[in-house]
Design a protein around this motif. Sequence first.
Motif, mmCIF file in Angstrom:
data_model
loop_
_atom_site.group_PDB
_atom_site.id
_atom_site.type_symbol
_atom_site.label_atom_id
_atom_site.label_comp_id
_atom_site.label_asym_id
_atom_site.label_seq_id
_atom_site.Cartn_x
_atom_site.Cartn_y
_atom_site.Cartn_z
ATOM 1 N N LEU A 51 0.836 -1.204 0.000
ATOM 2 C CA LEU A 51 0.000 0.000 0.000
ATOM 3 C C LEU A 51 0.867 1.249 0.000
ATOM 4 N N TRP A 52 1.900 1.258 0.829
ATOM 5 C CA TRP A 52 2.809 2.414 0.864
ATOM 6 C C TRP A 52 3.451 2.631 -0.506
ATOM 7 N N PHE A 53 3.943 1.545 -1.110
ATOM 8 C CA PHE A 53 4.602 1.654 -2.405
ATOM 9 C C PHE A 53 3.627 2.169 -3.468
ATOM 10 N N TRP A 54 2.405 1.650 -3.466
ATOM 11 C CA TRP A 54 1.396 2.075 -4.429
ATOM 12 C C TRP A 54 1.069 3.553 -4.243
ATOM 13 N N ARG A 55 0.894 3.972 -2.998
ATOM 14 C CA ARG A 55 0.613 5.391 -2.730
ATOM 15 C C ARG A 55 1.786 6.265 -3.141
ATOM 16 N N PHE A 56 3.001 5.790 -2.904
ATOM 17 C CA PHE A 56 4.196 6.545 -3.269
ATOM 18 C C PHE A 56 4.298 6.705 -4.785
ATOM 19 N N ILE A 57 4.116 5.635 -5.526
ATOM 20 C CA ILE A 57 4.221 5.674 -6.987
ATOM 21 C C ILE A 57 3.140 6.576 -7.581
ATOM 22 N N LEU A 58 1.912 6.458 -7.084
ATOM 23 C CA LEU A 58 0.802 7.236 -7.626
ATOM 24 C C LEU A 58 0.684 8.630 -7.010
ATOM 25 N N GLN A 59 1.463 8.890 -5.970
ATOM 26 C CA GLN A 59 1.413 10.166 -5.249
ATOM 27 C C GLN A 59 -0.022 10.489 -4.817
ATOM 28 N N ASP A 60 -0.675 9.485 -4.222
ATOM 29 C CA ASP A 60 -2.063 9.636 -3.788
ATOM 30 C C ASP A 60 -2.262 8.869 -2.485
ATOM 31 N N ASN A 61 -2.283 9.597 -1.373
ATOM 32 C CA ASN A 61 -2.402 8.968 -0.060
ATOM 33 C C ASN A 61 -3.812 8.488 0.274
ATOM 34 N N THR A 62 -4.754 8.660 -0.655
ATOM 35 C CA THR A 62 -6.106 8.186 -0.386
ATOM 36 C C THR A 62 -6.344 6.790 -0.973
ATOM 37 N N ARG A 63 -5.387 6.277 -1.718
ATOM 38 C CA ARG A 63 -5.547 4.951 -2.330
ATOM 39 C C ARG A 63 -5.617 3.881 -1.255
ATOM 40 N N LEU A 64 -6.414 2.842 -1.532
ATOM 41 C CA LEU A 64 -6.507 1.670 -0.670
ATOM 42 C C LEU A 64 -6.258 0.437 -1.528
ATOM 43 N N LEU A 65 -5.824 -0.641 -0.902
ATOM 44 C CA LEU A 65 -5.729 -1.892 -1.638
ATOM 45 C C LEU A 65 -7.139 -2.430 -1.830
ATOM 46 N N ASN A 66 -7.408 -2.940 -3.008
ATOM 47 C CA ASN A 66 -8.727 -3.527 -3.220
ATOM 48 C C ASN A 66 -8.691 -5.013 -2.870
ATOM 49 N N PHE A 67 -9.871 -5.610 -2.879
ATOM 50 C CA PHE A 67 -10.027 -7.004 -2.480
ATOM 51 C C PHE A 67 -9.121 -7.929 -3.282
ATOM 52 N N TRP A 68 -9.053 -7.719 -4.583
ATOM 53 C CA TRP A 68 -8.287 -8.619 -5.452
ATOM 54 C C TRP A 68 -6.787 -8.466 -5.250
ATOM 55 N N GLN A 69 -6.338 -7.278 -4.923
ATOM 56 C CA GLN A 69 -4.920 -7.095 -4.620
ATOM 57 C C GLN A 69 -4.543 -7.863 -3.350
ATOM 58 N N LEU A 70 -5.435 -7.825 -2.372
ATOM 59 C CA LEU A 70 -5.189 -8.549 -1.126
ATOM 60 C C LEU A 70 -5.232 -10.061 -1.367
ATOM 61 N N ILE A 71 -6.162 -10.520 -2.181
ATOM 62 C CA ILE A 71 -6.220 -11.941 -2.539
ATOM 63 C C ILE A 71 -4.927 -12.352 -3.247
ATOM 64 N N PHE A 72 -4.430 -11.493 -4.132
ATOM 65 C CA PHE A 72 -3.174 -11.775 -4.828
ATOM 66 C C PHE A 72 -2.026 -11.955 -3.837
ATOM 67 N N ILE A 73 -1.962 -11.103 -2.820
ATOM 68 C CA ILE A 73 -0.906 -11.213 -1.810
ATOM 69 C C ILE A 73 -1.031 -12.539 -1.064
ATOM 70 N N VAL A 74 -2.239 -12.884 -0.643
ATOM 71 C CA VAL A 74 -2.449 -14.143 0.096
ATOM 72 C C VAL A 74 -2.070 -15.337 -0.779
ATOM 73 N N LEU A 75 -2.521 -15.348 -2.019
ATOM 74 C CA LEU A 75 -2.196 -16.458 -2.916
ATOM 75 C C LEU A 75 -0.697 -16.550 -3.183
#
Length: 119
Positions: A51-75
């Motif tokens: 999440l930190w890396f994504w916010r840093f790259i996009l320069q948007d501190n309001t971004r959240l990880l979505n369900f599928w991104q979290l599923i990807f991490i778990v898998l």
Amino acid sequence: MKTLLNPWFLLFCAVWLVIFTLTKFHIFLPDFIQFYVLDIIAVPVLANLGLWFWRFILQDNTRLLNFWQLIFIVLSVSIIFEVVMPTIKPDRYSADVFDVACYVFGAMFFWWVMNLRKA
């Protein structure tokens, strides 16, 4: 940058550091703590870093990880540590369905507690 100051993230990193350090000094905690606590906190730590890396790259501190991104991490963590690594280093890693349950529990904790706009 506030993402890296999330109190849960800092606590989980401290817990990991304590367990890692104790293990290096051959001080072992009860099995549940030694093995499963690290699995429970693995996904929240990795997801928070993602999440930190994504916010840093996009320069948007309001971004959240979505369900599928979290599923990807778990898998990804499940496949790497419960399928691939036990075949490469069977003396160090073992496949355990309870580990996968811990990854899922950690993902649920991240989703409901840590995946916040203010963090």
